[in-house]
Design a protein around this motif. Structure first.
Motif, PDB file in Angstrom:
ATOM      1  N   LEU A   3     -46.396  69.123  49.695  1.00 33.16           N
ATOM      2  CA  LEU A   3     -45.643  68.037  49.075  1.00 33.16           C
ATOM      3  C   LEU A   3     -44.751  68.563  47.958  1.00 33.16           C
ATOM      4  O   LEU A   3     -43.595  68.147  47.831  1.00 33.16           O
ATOM      5  CB  LEU A   3     -46.615  66.973  48.537  1.00 33.16           C
ATOM      6  N   PHE A   4     -45.235  69.506  47.167  1.00 35.98           N
ATOM      7  CA  PHE A   4     -44.430  70.069  46.084  1.00 35.98           C
ATOM      8  C   PHE A   4     -43.246  70.880  46.623  1.00 35.98           C
ATOM      9  O   PHE A   4     -42.158  70.855  46.074  1.00 35.98           O
ATOM     10  CB  PHE A   4     -45.302  70.935  45.164  1.00 35.98           C
ATOM     11  N   ARG A   5     -43.500  71.637  47.705  1.00 39.44           N
ATOM     12  CA  ARG A   5     -42.401  72.393  48.318  1.00 39.44           C
ATOM     13  C   ARG A   5     -41.329  71.453  48.858  1.00 39.44           C
ATOM     14  O   ARG A   5     -40.145  71.700  48.697  1.00 39.44           O
ATOM     15  CB  ARG A   5     -42.938  73.278  49.445  1.00 39.44           C
ATOM     16  N   MET A   6     -41.737  70.404  49.500  1.00 43.30           N
ATOM     17  CA  MET A   6     -40.785  69.429  50.045  1.00 43.30           C
ATOM     18  C   MET A   6     -39.991  68.769  48.910  1.00 43.30           C
ATOM     19  O   MET A   6     -38.787  68.553  49.031  1.00 43.30           O
ATOM     20  CB  MET A   6     -41.511  68.358  50.866  1.00 43.30           C
ATOM     21  N   ALA A   7     -40.652  68.461  47.808  1.00 40.03           N
ATOM     22  CA  ALA A   7     -39.975  67.855  46.659  1.00 40.03           C
ATOM     23  C   ALA A   7     -38.963  68.842  46.066  1.00 40.03           C
ATOM     24  O   ALA A   7     -37.857  68.448  45.681  1.00 40.03           O
ATOM     25  CB  ALA A   7     -40.995  67.417  45.616  1.00 40.03           C
ATOM     26  N   ALA A   8     -39.323  70.112  45.986  1.00 39.17           N
ATOM     27  CA  ALA A   8     -38.421  71.125  45.434  1.00 39.17           C
ATOM     28  C   ALA A   8     -37.196  71.292  46.337  1.00 39.17           C
ATOM     29  O   ALA A   8     -36.059  71.403  45.860  1.00 39.17           O
ATOM     30  CB  ALA A   8     -39.147  72.452  45.267  1.00 39.17           C
ATOM     31  N   VAL A   9     -37.403  71.320  47.645  1.00 42.57           N
ATOM     32  CA  VAL A   9     -36.289  71.443  48.589  1.00 42.57           C
ATOM     33  C   VAL A   9     -35.392  70.211  48.501  1.00 42.57           C
ATOM     34  O   VAL A   9     -34.158  70.324  48.475  1.00 42.57           O
ATOM     35  CB  VAL A   9     -36.819  71.658  50.028  1.00 42.57           C
ATOM     36  N   LEU A  10     -35.977  69.046  48.432  1.00 48.37           N
ATOM     37  CA  LEU A  10     -35.201  67.814  48.332  1.00 48.37           C
ATOM     38  C   LEU A  10     -34.396  67.788  47.041  1.00 48.37           C
ATOM     39  O   LEU A  10     -33.216  67.397  47.037  1.00 48.37           O
ATOM     40  CB  LEU A  10     -36.139  66.603  48.407  1.00 48.37           C
TER      41      LEU A  10
END
Length: 98
Positions: A3-10
């Motif tokens: 979830l944190f990786r997805m938030a960073a990419v977004l």
């Protein structure tokens, strides 16, 4: 963690266009100004350039590459004579109706 990786990419994807719109700030002062000698030399170059441009002859020939391929423009036809305009109108020939 995913979830944190997805938030960073977004966040990176959304921040990219906004970062591209930031103005380019120049925090350094402009270079040193020209000395009087440099200004005089530049003025002399400009004057010589303008004099050289005046020496170029004007082009009097046509720049039309297809000019030789075209025929002469049609001559305007003469205006109808006044005597033809005052003559009697033509009679209709008699024909049988359809």
């Amino acid at each position: 963690m995913k979830l944190f990786r997805m938030a960073a990419v977004l966040l990176a994807v959304l921040a990219g266009p906004a970062y591209a719109q930031m103005p380019n700030l120049n925090l350094l002062q402009d270079g040193p100004s020209k000395t009087p000698e440099e200004k005089a030399a530049e003025a002399e170059r400009d004057r010589a350039y303008k004099e050289t441009l005046k020496k170029i002859p004007d082009s009097k020939a046509s720049n039309d590459p297809w000019g030789g391929m075209r025929s002469d423009p049609p001559k305007p036809s003469a205006a109808p004579k006044a005597s033809a305009a005052t003559s009697a109108p033509k009679k209709k020939s008699s024909t049988t109706p359809n």
